[in-house]
Design an enzyme around this catalytic site. Structure first.
Site, PDB file in Angstrom:
ATOM      1  N   ASP A  21       0.568  -1.583  -0.490  1.00 41.34           N
ATOM      2  CA  ASP A  21      -0.357  -0.252   0.089  1.00 41.34           C
ATOM      3  C   ASP A  21       0.738   1.369   0.079  1.00 41.34           C
ATOM      4  O   ASP A  21       0.280   2.143  -0.279  1.00 41.34           O
ATOM      5  CB  ASP A  21      -0.881   0.025   0.784  1.00 41.34           C
ATOM      6  CG  ASP A  21      -1.964  -0.800   1.121  1.00 41.34           C
ATOM      7  OD1 ASP A  21      -2.840  -1.119   0.148  1.00 41.34           O
ATOM      8  OD2 ASP A  21      -2.147  -1.638   2.110  1.00 41.34           O
ATOM      9  N   ASP A  52      -5.209  -5.053  -6.229  1.00 46.83           N
ATOM     10  CA  ASP A  52      -5.389  -3.877  -5.746  1.00 46.83           C
ATOM     11  C   ASP A  52      -3.831  -3.064  -6.239  1.00 46.83           C
ATOM     12  O   ASP A  52      -3.578  -1.602  -6.212  1.00 46.83           O
ATOM     13  CB  ASP A  52      -5.673  -3.253  -4.345  1.00 46.83           C
ATOM     14  CG  ASP A  52      -6.703  -4.276  -3.869  1.00 46.83           C
ATOM     15  OD1 ASP A  52      -7.079  -4.973  -4.907  1.00 46.83           O
ATOM     16  OD2 ASP A  52      -6.886  -3.657  -3.192  1.00 46.83           O
ATOM     17  N   GLY A  72      -6.618 -18.257  -7.759  1.00 45.98           N
ATOM     18  CA  GLY A  72      -7.096 -17.321  -7.527  1.00 45.98           C
ATOM     19  C   GLY A  72      -8.224 -17.367  -6.233  1.00 45.98           C
ATOM     20  O   GLY A  72      -8.851 -18.125  -6.623  1.00 45.98           O
ATOM     21  N   THR A 125     -10.620 -14.764  -3.385  1.00 44.99           N
ATOM     22  CA  THR A 125     -11.068 -13.037  -2.992  1.00 44.99           C
ATOM     23  C   THR A 125     -10.595 -12.821  -1.361  1.00 44.99           C
ATOM     24  O   THR A 125     -10.417 -14.463  -0.586  1.00 44.99           O
ATOM     25  CB  THR A 125     -12.541 -13.686  -3.479  1.00 44.99           C
ATOM     26  OG1 THR A 125     -12.871 -11.659  -2.951  1.00 44.99           O
ATOM     27  CG2 THR A 125     -13.485 -13.851  -2.621  1.00 44.99           C
ATOM     28  N   ARG A 175     -15.094  -3.136  -6.576  1.00 48.33           N
ATOM     29  CA  ARG A 175     -13.355  -2.177  -6.533  1.00 48.33           C
ATOM     30  C   ARG A 175     -12.877  -2.952  -7.134  1.00 48.33           C
ATOM     31  O   ARG A 175     -11.744  -2.550  -7.369  1.00 48.33           O
ATOM     32  CB  ARG A 175     -13.264  -1.570  -5.043  1.00 48.33           C
ATOM     33  CG  ARG A 175     -12.353  -0.621  -4.954  1.00 48.33           C
ATOM     34  CD  ARG A 175     -12.391   0.461  -3.983  1.00 48.33           C
ATOM     35  NE  ARG A 175     -11.958  -0.928  -2.194  1.00 48.33           N
ATOM     36  CZ  ARG A 175     -13.173  -1.443  -1.332  1.00 48.33           C
ATOM     37  NH1 ARG A 175     -14.081  -0.785  -1.709  1.00 48.33           N
ATOM     38  NH2 ARG A 175     -12.835  -1.708  -0.788  1.00 48.33           N
ATOM     39  N   TRP A 178      -9.968  -0.943  -9.736  1.00 49.96           N
ATOM     40  CA  TRP A 178      -8.043  -1.192  -9.280  1.00 49.96           C
ATOM     41  C   TRP A 178      -7.684  -1.702 -10.726  1.00 49.96           C
ATOM     42  O   TRP A 178      -6.796  -0.531 -11.371  1.00 49.96           O
ATOM     43  CB  TRP A 178      -7.798  -1.620  -7.796  1.00 49.96           C
ATOM     44  CG  TRP A 178      -8.372  -1.025  -7.128  1.00 49.96           C
ATOM     45  CD1 TRP A 178      -8.786  -2.462  -5.810  1.00 49.96           C
ATOM     46  CD2 TRP A 178      -8.398  -0.272  -6.346  1.00 49.96           C
ATOM     47  NE1 TRP A 178      -8.811  -1.825  -4.315  1.00 49.96           N
ATOM     48  CE2 TRP A 178      -8.557  -0.302  -5.127  1.00 49.96           C
ATOM     49  CE3 TRP A 178      -8.325   1.390  -6.830  1.00 49.96           C
ATOM     50  CZ2 TRP A 178      -8.645   1.151  -4.029  1.00 49.96           C
ATOM     51  CZ3 TRP A 178      -8.442   2.303  -6.132  1.00 49.96           C
ATOM     52  CH2 TRP A 178      -8.947   2.498  -4.922  1.00 49.96           C
TER      53      TRP A 178
END
Ligand code: GLY
Length: 398
Positions: A121, A180, A238, A240, A252, A256
Protein backbone atom coordinates in the site's frame (compact mmCIF):
# COMPACT_ATOMS: atom_id res chain seq x y z
CA UNK A 1 -48.57 3.23 -48.33
CA UNK A 2 -51.52 2.64 -46.02
CA UNK A 3 -50.56 2.99 -42.38
CA UNK A 4 -52.82 1.91 -39.60
CA UNK A 5 -53.80 5.14 -37.70
CA UNK A 6 -53.42 3.28 -34.37
CA UNK A 7 -49.86 2.33 -35.30
CA UNK A 8 -49.04 5.91 -36.34
CA UNK A 9 -50.45 7.21 -33.05
CA UNK A 10 -48.42 4.76 -30.93
CA UNK A 11 -45.26 5.45 -32.91
CA UNK A 12 -45.70 9.22 -32.42
CA UNK A 13 -46.19 8.78 -28.66
CA UNK A 14 -43.08 6.62 -28.47
CA UNK A 15 -40.97 9.13 -30.42
CA UNK A 16 -42.18 12.04 -28.26
CA UNK A 17 -41.33 10.10 -25.05
CA UNK A 18 -37.88 9.20 -26.37
CA UNK A 19 -37.20 12.79 -27.32
CA UNK A 20 -38.32 14.10 -23.87
CA UNK A 21 -36.08 11.53 -22.13
CA UNK A 22 -33.10 12.42 -24.33
CA UNK A 23 -33.56 16.16 -23.81
CA UNK A 24 -33.92 15.64 -20.05
CA UNK A 25 -30.73 13.56 -19.88
CA UNK A 26 -28.86 16.11 -22.02
CA UNK A 27 -30.07 18.95 -19.79
CA UNK A 28 -28.93 17.11 -16.64
CA UNK A 29 -25.37 16.54 -17.85
CA UNK A 30 -25.15 19.90 -19.70
CA UNK A 31 -26.20 21.89 -16.64
CA UNK A 32 -23.76 20.00 -14.42
CA UNK A 33 -21.69 22.60 -12.62
CA UNK A 34 -18.23 21.20 -11.78
CA UNK A 35 -17.16 24.34 -9.95
CA UNK A 36 -20.13 24.00 -7.62
CA UNK A 37 -19.18 20.39 -6.82
CA UNK A 38 -15.58 21.44 -6.12
CA UNK A 39 -16.84 24.17 -3.80
CA UNK A 40 -18.97 21.59 -2.01
CA UNK A 41 -15.89 19.37 -1.52
CA UNK A 42 -13.94 22.32 -0.10
CA UNK A 43 -16.78 23.14 2.32
CA UNK A 44 -17.02 19.54 3.52
CA UNK A 45 -13.23 19.27 3.93
CA UNK A 46 -13.22 22.50 5.96
CA UNK A 47 -15.77 20.94 8.34
CA UNK A 48 -13.64 17.79 8.61
CA UNK A 49 -10.51 19.81 9.38
CA UNK A 50 -12.21 21.17 12.47
CA UNK A 51 -12.94 17.66 13.73
CA UNK A 52 -9.44 16.13 13.45
CA UNK A 53 -7.62 15.61 16.76
CA UNK A 54 -4.13 17.04 16.93
CA UNK A 55 -2.39 13.69 17.31
CA UNK A 56 -0.96 12.80 13.91
CA UNK A 57 -4.03 10.93 12.68
CA UNK A 58 -6.22 11.51 9.65
CA UNK A 59 -9.86 10.71 8.78
CA UNK A 60 -10.65 7.34 7.20
CA UNK A 61 -14.38 6.55 7.30
CA UNK A 62 -17.73 7.43 8.86
CA UNK A 63 -20.11 4.62 9.80
CA UNK A 64 -23.69 4.81 8.50
CA UNK A 65 -25.86 7.02 10.66
CA UNK A 66 -22.90 8.72 12.37
CA UNK A 67 -21.24 12.09 11.85
CA UNK A 68 -18.01 11.00 13.54
CA UNK A 69 -14.94 10.14 11.51
CA UNK A 70 -12.87 7.12 12.41
CA UNK A 71 -9.26 8.38 12.54
CA UNK A 72 -6.17 6.36 11.63
CA UNK A 73 -2.42 6.84 11.91
CA UNK A 74 0.17 6.83 9.12
CA UNK A 75 0.42 3.02 9.06
CA UNK A 76 -3.15 2.54 7.86
CA UNK A 77 -3.42 1.70 4.15
CA UNK A 78 -5.76 4.67 3.59
CA UNK A 79 -3.53 7.27 5.28
CA UNK A 80 -2.54 8.92 1.97
CA UNK A 81 -6.04 9.72 0.75
CA UNK A 82 -6.85 12.59 3.13
CA UNK A 83 -3.62 14.49 2.38
CA UNK A 84 -4.24 13.66 -1.29
CA UNK A 85 -7.67 15.28 -1.11
CA UNK A 86 -6.10 18.37 0.45
CA UNK A 87 -3.58 18.57 -2.39
CA UNK A 88 -6.39 18.28 -4.96
CA UNK A 89 -8.26 21.08 -3.18
CA UNK A 90 -5.12 23.19 -3.39
CA UNK A 91 -4.94 22.39 -7.10
CA UNK A 92 -8.64 23.22 -7.56
CA UNK A 93 -8.64 26.52 -5.66
CA UNK A 94 -5.04 27.79 -5.53
CA UNK A 95 -5.81 28.68 -1.91
CA UNK A 96 -2.67 28.45 0.27
CA UNK A 97 -4.79 27.23 3.21
CA UNK A 98 -5.04 23.86 1.47
CA UNK A 99 -1.34 23.71 0.71
CA UNK A 100 -0.52 24.26 4.38
CA UNK A 101 -2.91 21.55 5.55
CA UNK A 102 -1.84 19.15 2.79
CA UNK A 103 1.80 19.60 3.76
CA UNK A 104 1.01 19.00 7.43
CA UNK A 105 -0.96 15.78 6.86
CA UNK A 106 1.50 14.47 4.25
CA UNK A 107 4.40 14.86 6.65
CA UNK A 108 2.73 12.51 9.14
CA UNK A 109 3.60 9.76 6.63
CA UNK A 110 7.31 10.53 6.29
CA UNK A 111 8.56 7.57 8.30
CA UNK A 112 6.99 5.13 5.82
CA UNK A 113 9.86 5.96 3.48
CA UNK A 114 12.47 4.61 5.87
CA UNK A 115 10.60 1.80 7.63
CA UNK A 116 10.57 -1.82 6.48
CA UNK A 117 7.79 -2.39 3.93
CA UNK A 118 4.69 -3.65 5.66
CA UNK A 119 2.74 -4.27 2.46
CA UNK A 120 2.10 -3.00 -1.09
CA UNK A 121 0.00 0.00 0.00
CA UNK A 122 3.00 2.35 0.07
CA UNK A 123 1.93 3.80 -3.26
CA UNK A 124 -1.57 4.69 -2.04
CA UNK A 125 0.00 6.18 1.07
CA UNK A 126 3.00 8.09 -0.19
CA UNK A 127 2.23 8.78 -3.86
CA UNK A 128 -1.26 10.19 -3.25
CA UNK A 129 0.13 12.47 -0.54
CA UNK A 130 3.74 13.45 -1.35
CA UNK A 131 3.33 12.54 -5.04
CA UNK A 132 0.56 15.09 -5.53
CA UNK A 133 2.47 17.48 -3.29
CA UNK A 134 5.59 17.24 -5.43
CA UNK A 135 3.60 17.58 -8.66
CA UNK A 136 2.16 20.86 -7.40
CA UNK A 137 5.07 22.37 -5.46
CA UNK A 138 8.32 20.72 -6.64
CA UNK A 139 9.41 20.57 -3.01
CA UNK A 140 12.72 18.66 -3.03
CA UNK A 141 12.08 17.12 0.40
CA UNK A 142 8.93 15.44 -0.96
CA UNK A 143 10.90 14.03 -3.88
CA UNK A 144 13.42 12.47 -1.53
CA UNK A 145 10.64 10.78 0.45
CA UNK A 146 8.94 9.41 -2.69
CA UNK A 147 12.21 8.01 -4.05
CA UNK A 148 13.04 6.28 -0.77
CA UNK A 149 9.53 4.82 -0.55
CA UNK A 150 9.76 3.40 -4.05
CA UNK A 151 12.93 1.55 -3.06
CA UNK A 152 11.13 0.28 0.04
CA UNK A 153 8.18 -0.99 -2.02
CA UNK A 154 10.57 -2.72 -4.41
CA UNK A 155 11.88 -4.90 -1.56
CA UNK A 156 8.60 -6.84 -1.76
CA UNK A 157 9.22 -7.86 -5.38
CA UNK A 158 9.73 -11.59 -5.89
CA UNK A 159 11.64 -12.16 -9.16
CA UNK A 160 10.72 -15.85 -9.20
CA UNK A 161 7.05 -14.91 -9.47
CA UNK A 162 7.40 -11.58 -11.25
CA UNK A 163 5.14 -9.63 -8.88
CA UNK A 164 5.23 -7.70 -5.62
CA UNK A 165 4.16 -9.60 -2.50
CA UNK A 166 1.06 -7.57 -1.59
CA UNK A 167 0.28 -8.85 1.89
CA UNK A 168 3.35 -10.32 3.64
CA UNK A 169 1.21 -10.96 6.73
CA UNK A 170 -1.35 -13.15 4.85
CA UNK A 171 0.22 -16.37 3.72
CA UNK A 172 -2.54 -18.17 1.75
CA UNK A 173 0.01 -20.95 1.20
CA UNK A 174 2.27 -18.98 -1.13
CA UNK A 175 3.21 -15.59 -2.55
CA UNK A 176 0.06 -13.45 -2.79
CA UNK A 177 -0.64 -10.55 -5.11
CA UNK A 178 -3.88 -8.58 -5.02
CA UNK A 179 -5.36 -6.65 -7.92
CA UNK A 180 -5.26 -3.42 -5.86
CA UNK A 181 -1.45 -3.66 -6.10
CA UNK A 182 -1.65 -2.46 -9.73
CA UNK A 183 -2.33 1.04 -8.42
CA UNK A 184 0.95 1.17 -6.52
CA UNK A 185 3.06 0.64 -9.63
CA UNK A 186 2.63 4.34 -10.38
CA UNK A 187 5.04 5.12 -7.53
CA UNK A 188 7.68 2.87 -9.12
CA UNK A 189 7.24 4.33 -12.61
CA UNK A 190 7.50 7.85 -11.25
CA UNK A 191 10.61 7.10 -9.21
CA UNK A 192 12.40 5.42 -12.13
CA UNK A 193 11.80 8.53 -14.24
CA UNK A 194 12.77 10.99 -11.54
CA UNK A 195 16.21 9.93 -10.39
CA UNK A 196 15.46 6.43 -9.07
CA UNK A 197 16.79 3.16 -10.37
CA UNK A 198 15.80 1.85 -13.81
CA UNK A 199 15.08 -1.44 -12.01
CA UNK A 200 11.94 0.12 -10.53
CA UNK A 201 10.54 0.53 -14.04
CA UNK A 202 11.35 -3.09 -14.88
CA UNK A 203 9.70 -4.32 -11.68
CA UNK A 204 6.53 -2.35 -12.45
CA UNK A 205 6.37 -3.68 -16.02
CA UNK A 206 7.02 -7.24 -14.92
CA UNK A 207 4.36 -7.01 -12.22
CA UNK A 208 1.84 -5.71 -14.78
CA UNK A 209 2.71 -8.41 -17.33
CA UNK A 210 2.50 -11.24 -14.79
CA UNK A 211 -0.80 -9.88 -13.49
CA UNK A 212 -2.20 -9.55 -17.00
CA UNK A 213 -1.32 -13.19 -17.67
CA UNK A 214 -2.64 -14.75 -14.46
CA UNK A 215 -5.03 -12.53 -12.59
CA UNK A 216 -8.08 -12.63 -14.87
CA UNK A 217 -10.76 -15.07 -15.92
CA UNK A 218 -11.35 -15.70 -19.64
CA UNK A 219 -14.05 -12.98 -19.64
CA UNK A 220 -11.53 -10.41 -18.25
CA UNK A 221 -13.11 -10.16 -14.81
CA UNK A 222 -10.52 -9.97 -12.07
CA UNK A 223 -9.73 -12.22 -9.16
CA UNK A 224 -9.05 -10.27 -6.00
CA UNK A 225 -6.11 -12.37 -4.80
CA UNK A 226 -3.71 -14.54 -6.79
CA UNK A 227 -1.55 -17.06 -4.95
CA UNK A 228 1.74 -18.15 -6.55
CA UNK A 229 4.34 -20.71 -5.59
CA UNK A 230 7.21 -18.81 -3.94
CA UNK A 231 9.91 -20.85 -5.63
CA UNK A 232 8.60 -21.87 -9.05
CA UNK A 233 6.46 -18.75 -9.56
CA UNK A 234 3.60 -20.98 -10.78
CA UNK A 235 0.02 -19.82 -10.24
CA UNK A 236 -1.60 -21.86 -7.45
CA UNK A 237 -5.08 -20.30 -7.30
CA UNK A 238 -7.24 -17.24 -7.69
CA UNK A 239 -9.44 -16.32 -4.77
CA UNK A 240 -11.15 -13.46 -2.97
CA UNK A 241 -10.63 -11.61 0.29
CA UNK A 242 -13.09 -8.74 0.03
CA UNK A 243 -15.46 -9.94 -2.68
CA UNK A 244 -18.53 -12.18 -2.43
CA UNK A 245 -16.81 -15.38 -3.63
CA UNK A 246 -13.63 -16.59 -5.28
CA UNK A 247 -15.30 -16.48 -8.72
CA UNK A 248 -17.30 -13.27 -8.31
CA UNK A 249 -16.45 -9.84 -9.70
CA UNK A 250 -15.73 -7.60 -6.72
CA UNK A 251 -16.59 -4.10 -7.94
CA UNK A 252 -13.62 -2.23 -6.50
CA UNK A 253 -11.21 -4.94 -7.62
CA UNK A 254 -12.30 -4.50 -11.24
CA UNK A 255 -12.10 -0.73 -10.73
CA UNK A 256 -8.49 -0.98 -9.51
CA UNK A 257 -7.70 -3.12 -12.55
CA UNK A 258 -9.19 -0.66 -15.06
CA UNK A 259 -7.45 2.30 -13.47
CA UNK A 260 -4.20 0.36 -12.97
CA UNK A 261 -3.78 -0.88 -16.54
CA UNK A 262 -4.77 2.51 -17.98
CA UNK A 263 -2.01 4.05 -15.86
CA UNK A 264 0.50 1.37 -16.93
CA UNK A 265 -0.27 2.21 -20.58
CA UNK A 266 0.30 5.91 -19.81
CA UNK A 267 3.69 5.10 -18.29
CA UNK A 268 4.91 2.53 -20.84
CA UNK A 269 3.02 3.42 -24.03
CA UNK A 270 2.95 -0.34 -24.71
CA UNK A 271 -0.27 -0.97 -26.71
CA UNK A 272 -0.84 -4.39 -25.13
CA UNK A 273 -1.66 -2.66 -21.84
CA UNK A 274 -4.07 -0.28 -23.55
CA UNK A 275 -5.85 -3.11 -25.34
CA UNK A 276 -6.13 -4.90 -22.01
CA UNK A 277 -7.49 -1.85 -20.18
CA UNK A 278 -10.23 -1.58 -22.84
CA UNK A 279 -11.19 -5.22 -22.24
CA UNK A 280 -11.38 -4.66 -18.49
CA UNK A 281 -13.53 -1.57 -18.98
CA UNK A 282 -15.76 -3.37 -21.49
CA UNK A 283 -16.72 -6.19 -19.14
CA UNK A 284 -17.31 -3.72 -16.28
CA UNK A 285 -19.61 -1.52 -18.39
CA UNK A 286 -21.44 -4.46 -19.96
CA UNK A 287 -22.19 -6.04 -16.59
CA UNK A 288 -23.18 -2.76 -14.95
CA UNK A 289 -26.96 -3.10 -14.58
CA UNK A 290 -27.72 -0.12 -12.35
CA UNK A 291 -29.59 2.80 -13.91
CA UNK A 292 -27.36 5.34 -12.12
CA UNK A 293 -24.12 3.51 -13.09
CA UNK A 294 -23.06 3.11 -9.44
CA UNK A 295 -22.35 -0.61 -8.91
CA UNK A 296 -23.36 -2.94 -6.14
CA UNK A 297 -20.34 -3.82 -4.01
CA UNK A 298 -19.92 -7.09 -5.91
CA UNK A 299 -21.39 -7.70 -9.38
CA UNK A 300 -22.39 -11.23 -8.30
CA UNK A 301 -23.65 -10.42 -4.81
CA UNK A 302 -26.55 -12.82 -4.25
CA UNK A 303 -29.08 -10.32 -2.87
CA UNK A 304 -29.02 -7.81 -5.75
CA UNK A 305 -30.97 -5.46 -5.88
CA UNK A 306 -30.97 -5.48 -2.06
CA UNK A 307 -27.21 -5.25 -1.66
CA UNK A 308 -25.15 -2.21 -0.65
CA UNK A 309 -23.64 -0.11 -3.41
CA UNK A 310 -20.00 0.89 -3.69
CA UNK A 311 -19.64 4.56 -4.61
CA UNK A 312 -15.86 4.23 -4.30
CA UNK A 313 -15.73 1.81 -7.25
CA UNK A 314 -17.76 4.26 -9.35
CA UNK A 315 -15.44 7.13 -8.39
CA UNK A 316 -12.34 5.12 -9.36
CA UNK A 317 -13.85 3.95 -12.67
CA UNK A 318 -15.17 7.39 -13.61
CA UNK A 319 -11.71 8.86 -13.16
CA UNK A 320 -10.06 6.01 -15.07
CA UNK A 321 -12.51 6.21 -17.99
CA UNK A 322 -11.76 9.88 -18.50
CA UNK A 323 -8.10 8.98 -18.93
CA UNK A 324 -8.84 5.90 -21.03
CA UNK A 325 -11.08 7.94 -23.34
CA UNK A 326 -8.10 10.17 -24.14
CA UNK A 327 -6.11 7.19 -25.46
CA UNK A 328 -8.64 5.88 -27.99
CA UNK A 329 -9.07 6.98 -31.58
CA UNK A 330 -12.30 5.00 -31.93
CA UNK A 331 -14.86 7.81 -31.86
CA UNK A 332 -17.77 5.65 -30.72
CA UNK A 333 -15.81 4.14 -27.86
CA UNK A 334 -14.42 7.54 -26.85
CA UNK A 335 -17.93 8.96 -26.77
CA UNK A 336 -19.17 6.01 -24.71
CA UNK A 337 -16.39 6.41 -22.12
CA UNK A 338 -16.91 10.16 -21.91
CA UNK A 339 -20.68 9.90 -21.63
CA UNK A 340 -20.62 7.12 -19.04
CA UNK A 341 -17.86 8.57 -16.88
CA UNK A 342 -19.73 11.87 -16.85
CA UNK A 343 -22.96 10.14 -15.96
CA UNK A 344 -21.19 8.38 -13.06
CA UNK A 345 -19.86 11.70 -11.78
CA UNK A 346 -23.28 13.36 -12.14
CA UNK A 347 -24.92 10.44 -10.30
CA UNK A 348 -22.39 10.65 -7.48
CA UNK A 349 -22.89 14.41 -7.26
CA UNK A 350 -26.66 14.39 -7.38
CA UNK A 351 -27.55 11.29 -5.40
CA UNK A 352 -24.57 10.18 -3.31
CA UNK A 353 -23.25 13.38 -1.77
CA UNK A 354 -23.25 13.48 2.04
CA UNK A 355 -24.42 17.11 2.28
CA UNK A 356 -25.56 17.55 5.91
CA UNK A 357 -25.49 13.85 6.83
CA UNK A 358 -21.78 14.05 7.62
CA UNK A 359 -18.67 15.95 6.47
CA UNK A 360 -17.36 13.42 3.94
CA UNK A 361 -18.02 14.12 0.25
CA UNK A 362 -19.89 10.90 -0.51
CA UNK A 363 -22.09 8.28 1.13
CA UNK A 364 -22.68 4.62 0.16
CA UNK A 365 -19.28 3.01 -0.21
CA UNK A 366 -18.51 -0.51 0.91
CA UNK A 367 -15.09 -1.38 2.31
CA UNK A 368 -15.02 -5.02 3.41
CA UNK A 369 -18.46 -6.63 3.29
CA UNK A 370 -17.39 -10.21 4.14
CA UNK A 371 -15.71 -8.91 7.30
CA UNK A 372 -18.79 -6.82 8.15
CA UNK A 373 -16.64 -3.71 8.04
CA UNK A 374 -17.39 -0.27 6.51
CA UNK A 375 -20.60 -1.23 4.76
CA UNK A 376 -22.66 1.45 3.02
CA UNK A 377 -20.68 4.29 4.59
CA UNK A 378 -18.40 7.22 3.79
CA UNK A 379 -14.76 6.32 3.06
CA UNK A 380 -11.82 8.58 2.25
CA UNK A 381 -10.76 6.79 -0.96
CA UNK A 382 -14.23 7.32 -2.47
CA UNK A 383 -13.82 11.03 -1.76
CA UNK A 384 -10.27 11.10 -3.15
CA UNK A 385 -11.15 9.55 -6.52
CA UNK A 386 -14.39 11.54 -6.76
CA UNK A 387 -12.40 14.76 -6.41
CA UNK A 388 -9.82 13.49 -8.89
CA UNK A 389 -12.61 12.64 -11.37
CA UNK A 390 -14.11 16.12 -11.00
CA UNK A 391 -10.73 17.69 -11.74
CA UNK A 392 -10.16 15.41 -14.72
CA UNK A 393 -13.61 16.22 -16.07
CA UNK A 394 -12.90 19.93 -15.65
CA UNK A 395 -9.64 19.56 -17.63
CA UNK A 396 -11.42 17.54 -20.32
CA UNK A 397 -13.99 20.30 -20.76
CA UNK A 398 -11.30 22.95 -21.06
N1 GLY B 1 -7.09 -1.82 -1.20
C1 GLY B 1 -8.09 -2.27 -0.31
C2 GLY B 1 -9.45 -1.99 -0.78
O1 GLY B 1 -9.68 -1.63 -1.91
O2 GLY B 1 -10.35 -2.15 0.03
Amino acid sequence: MNLNPKFVYLLSVLLICMSIGYTQQKKETKSFDIKKQLEYCAQQASKTLEMIPDNGTSPRSIPTGSKEWKFVNYKDWTSGFWPGELWYLYEATGDKKWEKEADKFSRFLTSLSVSKANDHDLGFQVFNSFGNGYRLTKNAAYKEIILKTADTLATLFNPKVGTILSWPHNKYGGHNTIIDNMMNLELLFWASKNGGSKKLYDIAVQHAETTMKNHFRPDFTSYHVLVYDYETGKKIKGMTAQGFSDESMWARGQAWAIYGFTMVYRETKDPKFLEFAHKLARVYLDKLITEDLIPYWDFNAPGIPNEPKDASAAAIVSSALIELSSYTKDKTLKKEYETKSKKMIVSLSEHYQSQDVNSAFLLHSTGHKPAGSEIDCSINYADYYYLEALLRLQKLKK
